[in-house]
Design a protein around this motif. Structure first.
Motif, PDB file in Angstrom:
ATOM      1  N   LYS A  19     -15.612 -66.050  23.598  1.00  0.00           N
ATOM      2  CA  LYS A  19     -14.632 -65.305  25.027  1.00  0.00           C
ATOM      3  C   LYS A  19     -15.169 -63.590  24.786  1.00  0.00           C
ATOM      4  N   PRO A  20     -14.106 -63.184  26.440  1.00  0.00           N
ATOM      5  CA  PRO A  20     -15.034 -61.181  26.575  1.00  0.00           C
ATOM      6  C   PRO A  20     -14.603 -60.611  25.393  1.00  0.00           C
ATOM      7  N   PRO A  21     -15.094 -59.666  25.106  1.00  0.00           N
ATOM      8  CA  PRO A  21     -16.001 -58.768  26.215  1.00  0.00           C
ATOM      9  C   PRO A  21     -17.343 -59.562  26.282  1.00  0.00           C
ATOM     10  N   ILE A  22     -17.977 -59.619  26.979  1.00  0.00           N
ATOM     11  CA  ILE A  22     -19.133 -60.669  26.999  1.00  0.00           C
ATOM     12  C   ILE A  22     -20.086 -59.394  28.230  1.00  0.00           C
ATOM     13  N   LYS A  23     -21.380 -59.166  27.893  1.00  0.00           N
ATOM     14  CA  LYS A  23     -22.131 -58.310  28.571  1.00  0.00           C
ATOM     15  C   LYS A  23     -23.641 -59.681  28.261  1.00  0.00           C
ATOM     16  N   MET A  24     -24.248 -60.069  29.246  1.00  0.00           N
ATOM     17  CA  MET A  24     -25.245 -61.076  28.778  1.00  0.00           C
ATOM     18  C   MET A  24     -26.086 -61.126  30.286  1.00  0.00           C
ATOM     19  N   LEU A  25     -27.533 -61.343  30.460  1.00  0.00           N
ATOM     20  CA  LEU A  25     -28.667 -60.883  30.270  1.00  0.00           C
ATOM     21  C   LEU A  25     -29.303 -62.162  30.470  1.00  0.00           C
ATOM     22  N   SER A  26     -29.739 -63.144  31.815  1.00  0.00           N
ATOM     23  CA  SER A  26     -30.422 -64.049  31.937  1.00  0.00           C
ATOM     24  C   SER A  26     -31.300 -64.225  32.583  1.00  0.00           C
ATOM     25  N   PRO A  27     -32.150 -63.801  31.994  1.00  0.00           N
ATOM     26  CA  PRO A  27     -33.352 -64.600  32.627  1.00  0.00           C
ATOM     27  C   PRO A  27     -34.055 -65.854  32.535  1.00  0.00           C
ATOM     28  N   GLY A  28     -35.008 -65.662  33.605  1.00  0.00           N
ATOM     29  CA  GLY A  28     -36.133 -67.198  34.058  1.00  0.00           C
ATOM     30  C   GLY A  28     -36.177 -67.408  35.655  1.00  0.00           C
ATOM     31  N   ARG A  29     -36.736 -68.642  35.258  1.00  0.00           N
ATOM     32  CA  ARG A  29     -37.555 -69.699  36.449  1.00  0.00           C
ATOM     33  C   ARG A  29     -36.557 -70.896  37.269  1.00  0.00           C
ATOM     34  N   VAL A  30     -36.570 -69.832  38.367  1.00  0.00           N
ATOM     35  CA  VAL A  30     -35.785 -71.177  39.813  1.00  0.00           C
ATOM     36  C   VAL A  30     -36.277 -71.736  40.767  1.00  0.00           C
ATOM     37  N   PHE A  31     -35.768 -73.190  41.113  1.00  0.00           N
ATOM     38  CA  PHE A  31     -36.241 -73.643  42.084  1.00  0.00           C
ATOM     39  C   PHE A  31     -36.114 -73.867  43.705  1.00  0.00           C
ATOM     40  N   ARG A  32     -36.388 -73.618  44.179  1.00  0.00           N
ATOM     41  CA  ARG A  32     -36.057 -73.802  45.999  1.00  0.00           C
ATOM     42  C   ARG A  32     -36.847 -73.872  46.723  1.00  0.00           C
ATOM     43  N   SER A  33     -36.734 -75.113  47.760  1.00  0.00           N
ATOM     44  CA  SER A  33     -37.214 -75.830  48.508  1.00  0.00           C
ATOM     45  C   SER A  33     -37.300 -74.904  49.653  1.00  0.00           C
ATOM     46  N   ASP A  34     -38.262 -73.479  49.620  1.00  0.00           N
ATOM     47  CA  ASP A  34     -38.167 -72.648  50.473  1.00  0.00           C
ATOM     48  C   ASP A  34     -40.095 -71.913  49.966  1.00  0.00           C
ATOM     49  N   ASP A  35     -40.016 -71.617  51.318  1.00  0.00           N
ATOM     50  CA  ASP A  35     -41.899 -71.016  51.158  1.00  0.00           C
ATOM     51  C   ASP A  35     -42.694 -70.130  52.226  1.00  0.00           C
ATOM     52  N   ASP A  36     -42.643 -69.133  52.024  1.00  0.00           N
ATOM     53  CA  ASP A  36     -43.408 -68.335  52.378  1.00  0.00           C
ATOM     54  C   ASP A  36     -43.842 -66.558  52.621  1.00  0.00           C
ATOM     55  N   ALA A  37     -44.055 -66.050  53.249  1.00  0.00           N
ATOM     56  CA  ALA A  37     -44.973 -64.776  52.622  1.00  0.00           C
ATOM     57  C   ALA A  37     -43.969 -64.010  51.584  1.00  0.00           C
ATOM     58  N   THR A  38     -42.554 -64.445  51.654  1.00  0.00           N
ATOM     59  CA  THR A  38     -42.139 -63.489  50.686  1.00  0.00           C
ATOM     60  C   THR A  38     -41.029 -64.527  49.612  1.00  0.00           C
ATOM     61  N   HIS A  39     -41.036 -65.666  50.250  1.00  0.00           N
ATOM     62  CA  HIS A  39     -40.437 -66.623  48.910  1.00  0.00           C
ATOM     63  C   HIS A  39     -40.869 -67.688  49.055  1.00  0.00           C
ATOM     64  N   SER A  40     -40.558 -67.870  47.503  1.00  0.00           N
ATOM     65  CA  SER A  40     -41.768 -69.373  46.992  1.00  0.00           C
ATOM     66  C   SER A  40     -40.771 -70.450  46.434  1.00  0.00           C
ATOM     67  N   PRO A  41     -41.310 -71.872  46.379  1.00  0.00           N
ATOM     68  CA  PRO A  41     -40.590 -72.533  46.120  1.00  0.00           C
ATOM     69  C   PRO A  41     -40.548 -72.466  44.697  1.00  0.00           C
ATOM     70  N   MET A  42     -40.729 -72.088  43.697  1.00  0.00           N
ATOM     71  CA  MET A  42     -40.275 -71.457  42.065  1.00  0.00           C
ATOM     72  C   MET A  42     -40.953 -69.793  41.869  1.00  0.00           C
ATOM     73  N   PHE A  43     -39.626 -69.483  41.906  1.00  0.00           N
ATOM     74  CA  PHE A  43     -39.968 -67.955  41.450  1.00  0.00           C
ATOM     75  C   PHE A  43     -39.362 -67.395  40.198  1.00  0.00           C
ATOM     76  N   HIS A  44     -39.105 -66.445  39.741  1.00  0.00           N
ATOM     77  CA  HIS A  44     -37.856 -65.381  38.679  1.00  0.00           C
ATOM     78  C   HIS A  44     -37.283 -65.129  38.820  1.00  0.00           C
ATOM     79  N   GLN A  45     -36.057 -65.322  38.618  1.00  0.00           N
ATOM     80  CA  GLN A  45     -34.634 -64.246  38.819  1.00  0.00           C
ATOM     81  C   GLN A  45     -33.799 -63.756  37.668  1.00  0.00           C
TER      82      GLN A  45
END
Length: 339
Positions: free
Chosen positions: A183-209
């Motif tokens: 429960k609050p107060p909350i200050k969190m950071l969530s890094p990791g890999r994510v996946f989307r069906s997207d692919d071009d010069a600036t997008h990738s099916p797997m990237f980090h967020q």
């Protein structure tokens, strides 16, 4: 010495003398002194002789064996000395030359940016939370105010691995998991890999967020911009500024797109910022009250903001990389630039 033994000795001496190297000498020696060689065959013939002739003939065989061994040993010493000399001549080492240094590796640019982002926000009091990469529909969509019939789901082309189970499209799912437990107060950071069906010069099916969340009493949009100003200053340059533009995300209200003043031209306009002086870097907004309610947090008592950025995008902007695929091809020539 028996005439037959003399013939064998002559053949052995000639074979040994003709050996060009130590390997050929060994093979010639074994033809006569090996277990199946000519001399070994002579010992077997002793049984065929009368008992009174065996000692003399046996002594002659021993003398034959000794002579062959001496001739072979003498030549072997010479051949090995010559071979060692030739080897030393071809494998000579110049001890005055500098040694070969081991090639040192370096952190991948995505890892460098990820670590820097964590340092920046950890310095502001954020804790790190990493959720699972395979999520269920509830945490990835429904709890984030995106039910099954919500049109915003069309914005994310998704990889499903089973009914209701998918590769997460955003690390925001980790925010729900944390708010359910804490429960609050909350200050969190969530890094990791994510996946989307997207692919071009600036997008990738797997990237980090990298997503961040702050929930507490009296949190405002001004707090968000102040925090992002500090992020831009440390990540890009001391003169970097941010601006917020209205946008839409189902899990924040109001929602904003965040631009950073171009660090290459200082906001004057260049090819990197396409002449505008600003570069879009992330999306953010105030946490939608429905999201807080889904996690059991009273939206009338608490408020919060959330933000999310693609780590590859930050790396591309920071290091001037024009194609996201360079970050996953593992070309050593490219990676060596980040030592």
């Amino acid at each position: 010495m028996d005439k037959h033994l003399e013939e064998i000795l002559q053949e052995a001496v000639e074979a040994i003398a003709a050996a060009p190297d130590s390997r050929a000498l060994y093979e010639a020696k074994m033809r006569f002194l090996g277990r199946m060689g000519r001399v070994a065959a002579l010992y077997k013939k002793l049984k065929e002789l009368p008992p009174e002739e065996r000692p003399a003939f046996g002594q002659q065989i021993n003398d034959l064996r000794r002579i062959i061994e001496e001739r072979a040993a003498e030549l072997d010493a010479k051949l090995r000395e010559n071979e060692m000399g030739a080897r030393l001549a071809t494998e000579r080492v110049d001890v005055t030359m500098p040694g070969r240094r081991a090639r040192q590796g370096a952190l991948h640019p995505v890892t460098r940016v990820r670590n820097q982002l964590i340092d920046i926000f950890a310095g502001m009091g954020f804790e790190i939370f990493e959720g699972p990469e395979i999520e269920n529909d509830y945490y990835n969509f429904t709890a984030l105010n995106t039910p099954a019939d919500h049109p915003a789901r069309d914005m994310q082309d998704t990889f499903y691995v089973a009914d209701g189970i998918l590769l997460r499209t955003q690390t925001s799912a980790g925010q729900i998991r944390l708010m359910e437990k804490k429960k609050p107060p909350i200050k969190m950071l969530s890094p990791g890999r994510v996946f989307r069906s997207d692919d071009d010069a600036t997008h990738s099916p797997m990237f980090h967020q990298m997503e961040g969340l702050v929930v507490d009493k009296h949190v405002t949009l001004c707090d968000l911009q102040g925090m992002l100003d500090e992020f831009a200053r440390v990540m890009f340059s001391e003169s970097s500024r941010t601006r917020l533009r209205p946008s839409y995300f189902p899990f924040t209200e109001p929602s904003v797109e965040v631009d950073v003043s171009c660090h290459a031209c200082g906001g004057k306009g260049c090819s990197l910022c396409k002449g505008t002086g600003w570069i879009e870097v992330l999306g953010a907004g105030m946490v939608n009250r429905h999201v807080l309610e889904n996690c059991g947090i009273d939206p009338d008592e608490y408020s919060g903001f959330a933000f999310g950025m693609g780590i590859e995008r930050i790396a591309m902007l920071k290091y001037g990389i024009n194609n996201i695929k360079l970050l996953t091809e593992n070309d050593v020539r490219f990676l060596e630039q980040f030592k």
